[in-house]
Design an enzyme around this catalytic site. Structure first.
Site, PDB file in Angstrom:
ATOM      1  N   SER A   8       0.839  -1.201   0.000  1.00 30.79           N
ATOM      2  CA  SER A   8       0.000   0.000   0.000  1.00 30.79           C
ATOM      3  C   SER A   8       0.870   1.244   0.000  1.00 30.79           C
ATOM      4  CB  SER A   8      -0.914   0.019   1.231  1.00 30.79           C
ATOM      5  OG  SER A   8      -1.564   1.275   1.287  1.00 30.79           O
ATOM      6  N   HIS A  33      -1.292  -1.214  -4.303  1.00 25.65           N
ATOM      7  CA  HIS A  33      -2.560  -0.882  -3.642  1.00 25.65           C
ATOM      8  C   HIS A  33      -2.571   0.628  -3.378  1.00 25.65           C
ATOM      9  CE1 HIS A  33      -6.153  -1.821  -1.229  1.00 25.65           C
ATOM     10  NE2 HIS A  33      -5.714  -0.886  -0.392  1.00 25.65           N
ATOM     11  N   ASP A  35      -4.749   3.839  -1.973  1.00 31.09           N
ATOM     12  CA  ASP A  35      -5.861   4.213  -1.091  1.00 31.09           C
ATOM     13  C   ASP A  35      -6.301   5.648  -1.319  1.00 31.09           C
ATOM     14  OD1 ASP A  35      -6.195   1.839   0.621  1.00 31.09           O
ATOM     15  OD2 ASP A  35      -4.110   2.254   1.172  1.00 31.09           O
ATOM     16  N   MET A  37      -8.789   8.561  -0.222  1.00 34.56           N
ATOM     17  CA  MET A  37      -9.636   8.949   0.927  1.00 34.56           C
ATOM     18  C   MET A  37     -10.116  10.382   0.748  1.00 34.56           C
ATOM     19  SD  MET A  37      -7.281   7.522   3.999  1.00 34.56           S
ATOM     20  CE  MET A  37      -6.577   5.868   3.971  1.00 34.56           C
ATOM     21  N   HIS A  66      -8.348   1.486  -4.207  1.00 36.10           N
ATOM     22  CA  HIS A  66      -9.323   1.301  -3.128  1.00 36.10           C
ATOM     23  C   HIS A  66      -9.931   2.658  -2.797  1.00 36.10           C
ATOM     24  CE1 HIS A  66      -9.796   0.176   1.464  1.00 36.10           C
ATOM     25  NE2 HIS A  66     -10.954   0.371   0.867  1.00 36.10           N
ATOM     26  N   MET A  68     -12.068   5.020  -0.780  1.00 37.14           N
ATOM     27  CA  MET A  68     -12.763   5.261   0.498  1.00 37.14           C
ATOM     28  C   MET A  68     -13.396   6.642   0.407  1.00 37.14           C
ATOM     29  SD  MET A  68      -9.833   3.595   2.883  1.00 37.14           S
ATOM     30  CE  MET A  68      -8.679   3.635   1.520  1.00 37.14           C
ATOM     31  N   MET A 137     -11.899  -5.221   5.205  1.00 38.72           N
ATOM     32  CA  MET A 137     -11.100  -4.308   6.025  1.00 38.72           C
ATOM     33  C   MET A 137     -10.828  -4.971   7.373  1.00 38.72           C
ATOM     34  SD  MET A 137     -10.479  -1.796   4.090  1.00 38.72           S
ATOM     35  CE  MET A 137      -9.447  -1.048   5.359  1.00 38.72           C
ATOM     36  N   ASP A 175      -7.091  -6.136   4.121  1.00 38.31           N
ATOM     37  CA  ASP A 175      -6.492  -4.801   4.120  1.00 38.31           C
ATOM     38  C   ASP A 175      -6.462  -4.212   5.524  1.00 38.31           C
ATOM     39  OD1 ASP A 175      -5.509  -2.349   3.414  1.00 38.31           O
ATOM     40  OD2 ASP A 175      -7.282  -1.716   2.279  1.00 38.31           O
TER      41      ASP A 175
HETATM   42  C1  DX5 Z   1      -6.531   1.776   5.403  1.00 36.43           C
HETATM   43  C2  DX5 Z   1      -6.087   1.456   4.017  1.00 36.43           C
HETATM   44  C3  DX5 Z   1      -5.006   0.453   3.967  1.00 36.43           C
HETATM   45  C4  DX5 Z   1      -3.731   0.893   4.626  1.00 36.43           C
HETATM   46  C5  DX5 Z   1      -3.121  -0.335   5.244  1.00 36.43           C
HETATM   47  O1  DX5 Z   1      -7.655   2.562   5.367  1.00 36.43           O
HETATM   48  O2  DX5 Z   1      -7.162   0.957   3.256  1.00 36.43           O
HETATM   49  O3  DX5 Z   1      -4.745  -0.002   2.639  1.00 36.43           O
HETATM   50  O4  DX5 Z   1      -2.802   1.476   3.746  1.00 36.43           O
HETATM   51  O5  DX5 Z   1      -2.043   0.059   5.993  1.00 36.43           O
HETATM   52  P1  DX5 Z   1      -1.317  -0.912   7.002  1.00 36.43           P
HETATM   53  O6  DX5 Z   1      -0.812  -2.078   6.209  1.00 36.43           O
HETATM   54  O7  DX5 Z   1      -0.219  -0.056   7.551  1.00 36.43           O
HETATM   55  O8  DX5 Z   1      -2.315  -1.311   8.045  1.00 36.43           O
HETATM   56 ZN    ZN Z   2      -6.689  -0.001   1.270  1.00 39.05          ZN
END
Ligand code: DX5
Ligand code: ZN
Length: 217
Positions: A8, A33, A35, A37, A66, A68, A137, A175
């Site tokens: 990620s 990956h 993310d 947000m 991903h 969010m 998650m 994740d």
């Molecule tokens: C959290 C993200 C994850 C995050 C995971 O909201 O969706 O993908 O980057 O990070 P780690 O591996 O540090 O928990």
């Molecule tokens: Zn993620």
């Protein structure tokens, strides 16, 4: 064991993004990956379309995006246009999940649905056959570096059963809070894709950590 590792980029060094992307390119990792947000669906803001466009220009592996964000259906075309290969939206954020999944697939991307830790597996009953990936998650979404939620193992087993019963070909992605300490158990329970942020980029040797994750005993 045949499973995928998806580092990620949220945990990468954003001032050295090209270096960290090259590291993943050269590693045994399978996907990037990414993310996204929005500060509304989750209490944090990360990066969006222009940054993914830049990552896509350097990345040599599929982009697992991903989202969010609220109203994910509004942005499907935008993320497709910057190179998303797998596009995952949250069950909790999409009122018309079937429509959004079809829109993703119509653009020839793989469609993923993510579930928050409190969302039960059975809400996927009527969509599981249409999707390519379920992102479970294993932390509350919004931040890297959080503690893995143990209830995830039970959800993997339930999801595996649902996938089997329905004849779906969806992959199970985990994740949050994943590292060498729990990766073997996750794969044994039925995970197909492991997302790893801080356990990879926070390691003294990220390449070696990816290799360790890829070759679990
Ligand atoms: C959290 C993200 C994850 C995050 C995971 O909201 O969706 O993908 O980057 O990070 P780690 O591996 O540090 O928990
Ligand atoms: Zn993620």
């Amino acid at each position: 064991m045949n499973y995928l590792i998806a580092p990620s980029i949220l945990a990468a060094d954003f001032s050295n993004l090209e270096r960290d992307i090259s590291m993943v390119n050269e590693s045994e990792a399978d996907w990037f990956h990414l993310d996204v947000m929005d500060g509304v669906f989750v209490p944090n803001i990360s990066f969006g379309v222009p940054v993914i466009k830049a990552i896509n220009e350097k990345a040599s592996k599929p982009l697992d995006v991903h989202l969010m964000i609220v109203n994910p259906g509004k942005y499907i075309e935008a993320f497709h246009s910057v190179g998303a290969d797998i596009l995952t939206i949250h069950y909790e954020a999409s009122t018309h999940l079937h429509r959004d999944v079809q829109s993703i697939k119509n653009l020839d991307m793989q469609a993923g649905v993510a579930l928050n830790p409190h969302t039960p597996i059975n809400v996927l009953e009527d969509i599981i056959k249409d999707i390519d990936l379920v992102c479970l998650m294993s932390v509350n979404p919004g931040f890297g570096g959080q503690k893995f939620i143990e209830n995830t193992y039970k959800k993997i087993a339930q999801l595996k059963e649902l996938i089997h019963e329905s004849g779906s070909r969806a992959k199970i992605e985990i994740d949050g809070g994943v590292g060498v300490q729990n990766a073997s158990k996750l794969i044994e329970t039925g995970a197909d894709v492991l997302v790893a942020g801080s356990s990879v980029f926070g390691a003294s040797d990220p390449l070696a950590t990816i290799s360790q994750l890829k070759h679990l005993a």
